[in-house]
Enzyme design. Structure first.
Site, PDB file in Angstrom:
ATOM      1  NE  ARG A  81      -3.652  -0.481   2.437  1.00  0.00           N
ATOM      2  CZ  ARG A  81      -4.274  -0.877   3.568  1.00  0.00           C
ATOM      3  NH1 ARG A  81      -4.213  -0.059   4.534  1.00  0.00           N
ATOM      4  NH2 ARG A  81      -5.205  -2.055   3.391  1.00  0.00           N
ATOM      5  NE  ARG A 150      -3.003   1.698   9.309  1.00  0.00           N
ATOM      6  CZ  ARG A 150      -3.610   0.671   9.090  1.00  0.00           C
ATOM      7  NH1 ARG A 150      -4.726   1.165   8.014  1.00  0.00           N
ATOM      8  NH2 ARG A 150      -3.885  -0.111   9.795  1.00  0.00           N
ATOM      9  CE  LYS A 215      -8.028  -0.691  11.017  1.00  0.00           C
ATOM     10  NZ  LYS A 215      -8.378  -1.078   9.887  1.00  0.00           N
ATOM     11  CE  LYS A 217      -8.459   2.794   8.955  1.00  0.00           C
ATOM     12  NZ  LYS A 217      -9.255   2.039   8.269  1.00  0.00           N
ATOM     13  CB  CYS A 436     -13.301  -4.144   0.412  1.00  0.00           C
ATOM     14  SG  CYS A 436     -14.226  -5.474   0.660  1.00  0.00           S
ATOM     15  CB  CYS A 442      -8.898  -9.501   1.368  1.00  0.00           C
ATOM     16  SG  CYS A 442      -8.920  -9.147   3.192  1.00  0.00           S
ATOM     17  CB  CYS A 481     -14.804  -9.707   6.273  1.00  0.00           C
ATOM     18  SG  CYS A 481     -13.914  -8.802   6.725  1.00  0.00           S
ATOM     19  CB  CYS A 485     -11.675  -2.187   3.998  1.00  0.00           C
ATOM     20  SG  CYS A 485     -11.034  -3.153   5.038  1.00  0.00           S
TER      21      CYS A 485
HETATM   22  C1  HEM Z   1     -10.391  -5.406  11.902  1.00  0.00           C
HETATM   23  C2  HEM Z   1     -10.377  -4.597  10.857  1.00  0.00           C
HETATM   24  C3  HEM Z   1      -9.649  -4.519   9.809  1.00  0.00           C
HETATM   25  C4  HEM Z   1      -8.592  -5.557   9.246  1.00  0.00           C
HETATM   26  C5  HEM Z   1      -7.998  -6.600   9.667  1.00  0.00           C
HETATM   27  C6  HEM Z   1      -8.432  -5.057   7.700  1.00  0.00           C
HETATM   28  C7  HEM Z   1      -7.563  -5.472   6.822  1.00  0.00           C
HETATM   29  C8  HEM Z   1      -7.545  -5.473   5.470  1.00  0.00           C
HETATM   30  C9  HEM Z   1      -6.699  -6.232   4.489  1.00  0.00           C
HETATM   31  C10 HEM Z   1      -6.099  -7.585   4.840  1.00  0.00           C
HETATM   32  C11 HEM Z   1      -7.073  -5.332   3.418  1.00  0.00           C
HETATM   33  C12 HEM Z   1      -6.262  -5.724   2.082  1.00  0.00           C
HETATM   34  C13 HEM Z   1      -7.107  -6.486   1.102  1.00  0.00           C
HETATM   35  C14 HEM Z   1      -6.480  -6.712  -0.162  1.00  0.00           C
HETATM   36  O1  HEM Z   1      -6.000  -5.593  -0.760  1.00  0.00           O
HETATM   37  O2  HEM Z   1      -6.384  -7.881  -0.642  1.00  0.00           O
HETATM   38  C15 HEM Z   1      -7.636  -4.374   3.554  1.00  0.00           C
HETATM   39  C16 HEM Z   1      -7.923  -3.442   2.720  1.00  0.00           C
HETATM   40  C17 HEM Z   1      -8.265  -1.899   3.173  1.00  0.00           C
HETATM   41  N1  HEM Z   1      -8.772  -1.660   4.332  1.00  0.00           N
HETATM   42 FE1  HEM Z   1      -8.922  -2.821   5.763  1.00  0.00          FE
HETATM   43  N2  HEM Z   1      -9.153  -3.839   7.461  1.00  0.00           N
HETATM   44  C18 HEM Z   1     -10.002  -3.673   8.651  1.00  0.00           C
HETATM   45  C19 HEM Z   1     -10.586  -2.644   8.732  1.00  0.00           C
HETATM   46  C20 HEM Z   1     -10.723  -1.416   7.950  1.00  0.00           C
HETATM   47  C21 HEM Z   1     -11.616  -0.359   8.018  1.00  0.00           C
HETATM   48  C22 HEM Z   1     -12.488  -0.300   9.288  1.00  0.00           C
HETATM   49  C23 HEM Z   1     -11.316   0.524   7.041  1.00  0.00           C
HETATM   50  C24 HEM Z   1     -11.784   1.873   6.727  1.00  0.00           C
HETATM   51  C25 HEM Z   1     -12.938   2.266   6.996  1.00  0.00           C
HETATM   52  C26 HEM Z   1     -10.262  -0.055   6.351  1.00  0.00           C
HETATM   53  C27 HEM Z   1      -9.472   0.415   5.225  1.00  0.00           C
HETATM   54  C28 HEM Z   1      -8.968  -0.174   4.250  1.00  0.00           C
HETATM   55  C29 HEM Z   1      -8.667   0.165   2.936  1.00  0.00           C
HETATM   56  C30 HEM Z   1      -9.009   1.701   2.313  1.00  0.00           C
HETATM   57  C31 HEM Z   1      -8.454  -0.784   2.112  1.00  0.00           C
HETATM   58  C32 HEM Z   1      -7.959  -0.762   0.688  1.00  0.00           C
HETATM   59  C33 HEM Z   1      -8.739  -1.714  -0.182  1.00  0.00           C
HETATM   60  C34 HEM Z   1     -10.046  -0.821  -0.768  1.00  0.00           C
HETATM   61  O3  HEM Z   1     -10.130   0.358  -1.239  1.00  0.00           O
HETATM   62  O4  HEM Z   1     -10.942  -1.753  -1.393  1.00  0.00           O
HETATM   63  N3  HEM Z   1      -9.974  -1.253   6.868  1.00  0.00           N
HETATM   64  N4  HEM Z   1      -7.948  -4.171   5.064  1.00  0.00           N
HETATM   65  S1  SF4 Z   2     -13.578  -5.677   4.293  1.00  0.00           S
HETATM   66 FE1  SF4 Z   2     -13.081  -7.639   4.880  1.00  0.00          FE
HETATM   67  S2  SF4 Z   2     -12.871  -8.507   2.932  1.00  0.00           S
HETATM   68 FE2  SF4 Z   2     -12.848  -6.478   2.473  1.00  0.00          FE
HETATM   69  S3  SF4 Z   2     -10.677  -5.860   2.278  1.00  0.00           S
HETATM   70 FE3  SF4 Z   2     -11.256  -5.385   4.383  1.00  0.00          FE
HETATM   71  S4  SF4 Z   2     -10.797  -7.233   5.652  1.00  0.00           S
HETATM   72 FE4  SF4 Z   2     -10.661  -7.769   3.320  1.00  0.00          FE
END
Ligand code: HEM
Ligand code: SF4
Length: 571
Positions: A81, A150, A215, A217, A436, A442, A481, A485
């Protein structure tokens, strides 16, 4: 404060706390394991640290079963990223990322919901080269993930260029100021030698050796656009403009999207406005807010570790008092503000400096060449002639920014040539959609998202068209999930993955991003989704009041109850 003693929750530290503590400021054994030729992966402990360097180890889940049968290790690959504060990059930087995606990743770039770039499918052996190239282009992956602050988000607001430029400078300054200070990143990826005489351990004056419990934000919105979803941030800042001048920011704290299915102790929450401060004080304010979370966040249970839970546990007034105590000054009363929407506005607009800006719809933020639609090549060609900048929006779209009147014609021609229309042939619903990544990369995905939403959308568009709602903007978001995200809890219609082909369906967030939605149906498949939406959208077409947004309509008709605070999200 009275005599109340603030404390962090009791309980043994979580695994990640131990890993951070043992890591010597994020070094761990990353340098060694990245060189280990036996496996394309890295051990779990190092992967936890890796996040702070902007990357996750993933595997191609489409290939998982087949490889297991053949007794092969999973098809390991890394996601990387790239941070760009406020999502602004130069055409030269765009070309570097475009070429790296081609050379070392899966040939595509994902524009993320937090104005970052993601590349997928990078093999371990190519990681160092990729990070070095990114560094050379003056971008970084440091602290793009992990238990730190972040990328700081910022409204791209092209039609108010002067205010935007000022707000952007604050976003950039905050983003840089709050970076971890450890030299680990430079030593592991950039071959920086340890300078003789430097202390054996690095220092983290703000974060400390354990960094944050989770994290953190930050995002800055410029009303009337709430495109960065300011209420989803741990610390949300709302720019207040008076007589054409930025006079400061309303301060909102304790927002966040993630939750776990079936666990009511976890919930999405909106940030709440606690006051106002002038621009000069905003860096200090952010730093002290972060230290409150550092000191009182939950380091035992990670799923309750975000600042929103700290704020709700201690009480918003207590946190405000503690913040003012640490600052040594009081926040002023919040100023009036008004948001219209949290989506993007497409097409050309002229900014105050006479420059043009074009907001391009990028479905789910995926920049790739599709058979009939050469988006990636088209943008590559535009970057070669463009002398302004590219701005990622928080809704996974792209602004071709600061185009001179002379260049506008050329850029229009290229957009024409590569078919990069402004998405006019799409419904307003599709243009208000986000998904997402989810499968296949993921590791946490329970269901499809990015690959499925466009398919589902075709069918929902049929319903929309039949009901004459083609031009009605309704925010619709899907995630694989409940981590959230793509900020599903702030969408008027949302689908959150439960299992393959099954989603929880939520309705009723506010169109301006100020109210969370509510679960309407649990664990349903496509057929039921379409059945439900047919009924509700046709009612919306017939029964809505003038100007009534979909999210408000479903509440006024009693289809769902309003969620007034994250703590009643599950009720
Ligand atoms: C336990 C909570 C979370 C975990 C473990 C987690 C984990 C991940 C993972 C593994 C990815 C990569 C997916 C991929 O690119 O294959 C991802 C993408 C992303 N996550 Fe999270 N995430 C969490 C919560 C959040 C939350 C609450 C937000 C913001 C509201 C966020 C923002 C993002 C963003 C901006 C991406 C980029 C993907 C996109 O725009 O579709 N994440 N996250
Ligand atoms: S919402 Fe869940 S499935 Fe989608 S990118 Fe985030 S961790 Fe992965």
């Amino acid at each position: 404060m009275g005599n109340q003693i603030l404390k962090a929750p009791d309980g043994p530290p979580s695994d990640v706390e131990r890993i951070k503590a043992d890591s010597n400021y994020l070094h761990g054994t990353l340098k060694e394991v990245m060189l280990d030729p036996i496996s394309a992966g890295i051990p779990d402990d190092d992967n936890r640290l890796m996040k702070h360097h902007g990357s996750y180890l993933q595997d191609d889940r489409d290939l998982r079963n087949e490889r297991q049968k053949q007794k092969l290790e999973p098809a390991y690959q890394f996601m990387l990223r790239v941070r760009a504060p406020g999502g602004v990059v130069t055409p030269e930087q765009w070309l570097v990322l475009d070429e790296l995606a081609e050379k070392n990743a899966n040939g595509t770039i994902k524009l993320t919901t937090r104005q970052s770039f993601q590349m997928h499918g990078i093999l371990k052996w190519n990681m160092k080269e990729t990070i070095q190239e990114i560094d050379k282009s003056l971008l970084t992956t440091l602290a793009a993930c992990g238990d730190v602050n972040r990328n700081v988000m910022c409204n791209p607001n092209p039609d108010q260029s002067e205010i935007h430029a000022e707000v952007y400078e604050w976003a950039k300054y905050l983003s840089d100021y709050l970076l971890p200070r450890t030299r680990a990143y430079h030593e592991i990826w950039l071959d920086e030698e340890k300078v003789a005489g430097t202390p054996e351990i690095d220092e983290e004056p703000m974060y400390g050796a354990l960094y944050l419990p989770r994290k953190f934000k930050i995002g800055i919105a410029v009303p009337p656009s709430n495109d960065i979803d300011v209420f989803s941030q741990d610390l949300g800042l709302i720019a207040i403009v008076e007589n054409g001048k930025l006079i400061g920011f309303n301060v909102a704290i304790g927002g966040g999207m993630g939750m776990s299915h079936g666990d009511k102790a976890t919930y999405p929450q909106i940030a709440r406005v606690i006051g106002f401060c002038t621009p000069e004080k905003v860096v200090e304010l952010a730093e002290k807010t972060i230290t409150i979370q550092r000191d009182y966040g939950n380091r035992s249970v990670r799923k309750n570790a975000r600042f929103k839970y700290t704020v709700d546990r201690l009480g918003i007034e207590t946190v405000k008092a503690e913040l003012e105590n640490r600052l040594g000054w009081s926040l002023e009363d919040a100023k009036p503000y008004h948001f219209d929407h949290n989506g993007d506005r497409y097409g050309w607009v002229k900014g105050v400096g006479g420059k043009w800006h074009y907001t391009l719809f990028v479905q789910n933020g995926r920049v790739a060449d599709f058979s009939e639609y050469k988006l990636k090549t088209g943008l590559h060609e535009i970057a070669k002639v463009h002398s302004g900048d590219f701005r990622l929006t928080a809704n996974q779209n792209l602004i071709i920014g600061n185009v001179s009147s002379q260049k506008k014609k050329k850029i229009n021609e290229l957009m024409e040539q590569y078919g990069l229309s402004d998405g006019k042939h799409h419904t307003a619903l599709r243009r208000s959609s986000m998904a997402c990544v989810a499968l296949p990369t993921c590791g946490l995905a329970m269901a499809e998202s990015e690959r499925y939403l466009p398919v589902l959308m075709e069918k929902i568009e049929d319903i929309v068209n039949v009901n004459g709602l083609r031009d009605k903007e309704i925010t619709i978001r899907m995630t694989g999930c409940p981590n959230g995200c793509a900020r599903p809890a702030l969408a008027e219609i949302a689908f959150v993955g439960k299992a393959v082909g099954r989603y929880n369906m939520y309705l009723g967030a506010a169109h301006d991003g100020s109210r969370l939605n509510k679960m309407y149906r649990e664990n349903i498949g496509e057929e039921e989704i379409l059945k439900e939406l047919s009924v509700i959208l046709s009612r919306y077409a017939k029964e809505r009041q003038e100007g009534e947004h979909f999210g408000d309509f479903v509440i006024s008709k009693g289809i769902v109850k309003a969620t007034t605070d994250g703590t009643n999200f599950h009720e």
